[in-house]
Design a protein around this motif. Structure first.
Motif, mmCIF file in Angstrom:
data_model
loop_
_atom_site.group_PDB
_atom_site.id
_atom_site.type_symbol
_atom_site.label_atom_id
_atom_site.label_comp_id
_atom_site.label_asym_id
_atom_site.label_seq_id
_atom_site.Cartn_x
_atom_site.Cartn_y
_atom_site.Cartn_z
ATOM 1 N N VAL A 58 1.004 -1.280 0.105
ATOM 2 C CA VAL A 58 0.179 -0.193 0.011
ATOM 3 C C VAL A 58 0.912 1.098 0.051
ATOM 4 O O VAL A 58 1.675 1.405 0.857
ATOM 5 C CB VAL A 58 -0.851 -0.004 1.074
ATOM 6 C CG1 VAL A 58 -1.616 1.385 1.278
ATOM 7 C CG2 VAL A 58 -1.862 -1.145 1.062
ATOM 8 N N MET A 59 0.763 1.967 -1.109
ATOM 9 C CA MET A 59 1.584 3.120 -1.279
ATOM 10 C C MET A 59 0.811 4.438 -1.704
ATOM 11 O O MET A 59 0.436 4.598 -2.997
ATOM 12 C CB MET A 59 2.704 3.086 -2.400
ATOM 13 C CG MET A 59 3.714 2.138 -1.957
ATOM 14 S SD MET A 59 4.716 2.652 -0.544
ATOM 15 C CE MET A 59 5.660 3.900 -1.289
ATOM 16 N N PRO A 60 -0.141 5.083 -0.640
ATOM 17 C CA PRO A 60 -1.212 6.184 -0.956
ATOM 18 C C PRO A 60 -0.619 7.334 -1.700
ATOM 19 O O PRO A 60 0.696 7.622 -1.561
ATOM 20 C CB PRO A 60 -1.640 6.332 0.360
ATOM 21 C CG PRO A 60 -0.657 5.861 1.444
ATOM 22 C CD PRO A 60 0.216 4.993 0.729
ATOM 23 N N LYS A 61 -1.246 7.703 -2.634
ATOM 24 C CA LYS A 61 -0.717 8.842 -3.405
ATOM 25 C C LYS A 61 -1.491 9.860 -3.217
ATOM 26 O O LYS A 61 -2.979 9.851 -2.983
ATOM 27 C CB LYS A 61 -0.549 8.577 -4.879
ATOM 28 C CG LYS A 61 0.280 7.632 -5.170
ATOM 29 C CD LYS A 61 0.468 7.323 -6.537
ATOM 30 C CE LYS A 61 1.642 6.381 -6.906
ATOM 31 N NZ LYS A 61 1.281 4.660 -6.944
ATOM 32 N N VAL A 62 -1.169 11.273 -3.249
ATOM 33 C CA VAL A 62 -1.993 12.576 -3.180
ATOM 34 C C VAL A 62 -3.092 12.448 -4.462
ATOM 35 O O VAL A 62 -2.644 12.183 -5.737
ATOM 36 C CB VAL A 62 -1.179 13.645 -3.184
ATOM 37 C CG1 VAL A 62 -2.054 15.065 -3.309
ATOM 38 C CG2 VAL A 62 -0.426 13.918 -2.020
ATOM 39 N N ILE A 77 -7.170 11.900 -1.269
ATOM 40 C CA ILE A 77 -6.232 12.156 -0.198
ATOM 41 C C ILE A 77 -5.549 13.476 -0.745
ATOM 42 O O ILE A 77 -5.151 13.888 -1.925
ATOM 43 C CB ILE A 77 -5.031 11.016 -0.345
ATOM 44 C CG1 ILE A 77 -5.765 9.675 -0.001
ATOM 45 C CG2 ILE A 77 -3.763 11.373 0.491
ATOM 46 C CD1 ILE A 77 -4.720 8.627 -0.089
ATOM 47 N N GLU A 78 -5.668 14.430 0.357
ATOM 48 C CA GLU A 78 -5.069 15.836 0.113
ATOM 49 C C GLU A 78 -3.609 15.842 0.315
ATOM 50 O O GLU A 78 -2.812 16.650 -0.229
ATOM 51 C CB GLU A 78 -5.785 16.990 0.802
ATOM 52 C CG GLU A 78 -7.139 16.764 0.498
ATOM 53 C CD GLU A 78 -7.469 17.563 -0.613
ATOM 54 O OE1 GLU A 78 -6.666 18.541 -1.201
ATOM 55 O OE2 GLU A 78 -8.301 17.234 -1.430
ATOM 56 N N ARG A 79 -3.095 15.063 1.429
ATOM 57 C CA ARG A 79 -1.709 15.259 1.799
ATOM 58 C C ARG A 79 -1.440 13.875 2.615
ATOM 59 O O ARG A 79 -2.286 13.065 3.048
ATOM 60 C CB ARG A 79 -1.632 16.166 2.985
ATOM 61 C CG ARG A 79 -0.255 16.976 3.157
ATOM 62 C CD ARG A 79 -0.349 18.004 4.160
ATOM 63 N NE ARG A 79 -1.689 19.025 4.096
ATOM 64 C CZ ARG A 79 -2.169 19.621 4.989
ATOM 65 N NH1 ARG A 79 -1.374 19.630 6.150
ATOM 66 N NH2 ARG A 79 -3.076 20.296 5.065
ATOM 67 N N ILE A 80 0.049 13.691 2.663
ATOM 68 C CA ILE A 80 0.337 12.299 3.155
ATOM 69 C C ILE A 80 1.618 12.994 4.188
ATOM 70 O O ILE A 80 2.510 13.438 3.781
ATOM 71 C CB ILE A 80 0.981 11.439 2.495
ATOM 72 C CG1 ILE A 80 0.049 10.973 1.210
ATOM 73 C CG2 ILE A 80 1.582 10.084 3.093
ATOM 74 C CD1 ILE A 80 0.403 10.123 0.333
ATOM 75 N N GLN A 81 1.502 12.704 5.601
ATOM 76 C CA GLN A 81 2.462 13.043 6.300
ATOM 77 C C GLN A 81 2.322 12.235 8.044
ATOM 78 O O GLN A 81 1.112 11.769 8.154
ATOM 79 C CB GLN A 81 2.327 14.511 6.768
ATOM 80 C CG GLN A 81 0.903 14.913 7.589
ATOM 81 C CD GLN A 81 0.862 16.497 7.775
ATOM 82 O OE1 GLN A 81 1.144 17.071 7.128
ATOM 83 N NE2 GLN A 81 0.125 16.588 8.836
ATOM 84 N N GLY A 107 -10.201 -0.177 -4.652
ATOM 85 C CA GLY A 107 -9.179 0.838 -4.655
ATOM 86 C C GLY A 107 -8.623 0.933 -3.144
ATOM 87 O O GLY A 107 -8.577 -0.291 -2.619
ATOM 88 N N LEU A 108 -8.191 1.966 -2.827
ATOM 89 C CA LEU A 108 -7.814 2.112 -1.621
ATOM 90 C C LEU A 108 -8.560 2.246 -0.519
ATOM 91 O O LEU A 108 -9.882 2.976 -0.611
ATOM 92 C CB LEU A 108 -6.862 3.490 -1.651
ATOM 93 C CG LEU A 108 -5.925 3.668 -0.288
ATOM 94 C CD1 LEU A 108 -4.963 2.596 -0.290
ATOM 95 C CD2 LEU A 108 -5.283 5.090 -0.401
#
Length: 118
Positions: A58-62, A77-81, A107-108
């Protein structure tokens, strides 16, 4: 009889025996280390190995759409942090831990329900 009684041949034989001893000891220690590693690797249960493979995959993307546990769309997804993805829903920013995410045919998806986020 001692090595001195055999002369140079005895000393040479003694060195040869010592080399064989140390070589055998080295091979045995490597063999035991290999067995230890093998035992450790095979002690991992298949479920754990599968969970690890899923978590790594699992590699989420903006911009990627995220769904809740029931499959309903939460938002993009708006941001990954800091080990979480940020999603805007109903004009509020929600933090969803990445360890709850998985990929499936839709999907995710997170394992959390929409009500858990509020």
């Amino acid at each position: 009889m001692t090595i001195r009684q055999y002369g140079d041949e005895g000393a040479s034989m003694h060195l040869h025996v010592m080399r064989i001893f140390f070589l055998t000891e080295y091979i045995m220690s490597r063999f035991l280390l290999s067995l230890l590693v093998l035992a450790t690797v095979t002690s991992i249960t298949p479920a754990t190995a599968q969970d690890t493979a899923t978590a790594v995959a699992v590699m989420p993307k903006v911009g990627q759409v995220l769904r809740d546990a029931s499959g309903r769309r939460l938002g993009a997804i708006e941001r990954i942090q800091d080990g979480a993805v940020m999603v805007i829903m109903d004009m509020h920013m929600y933090r969803i831990p990445t360890n709850t995410l998985s990929l499936n045919d839709k999907g995710l998806q997170t394992s959390l329900k929409r009500a858990d986020l509020r």
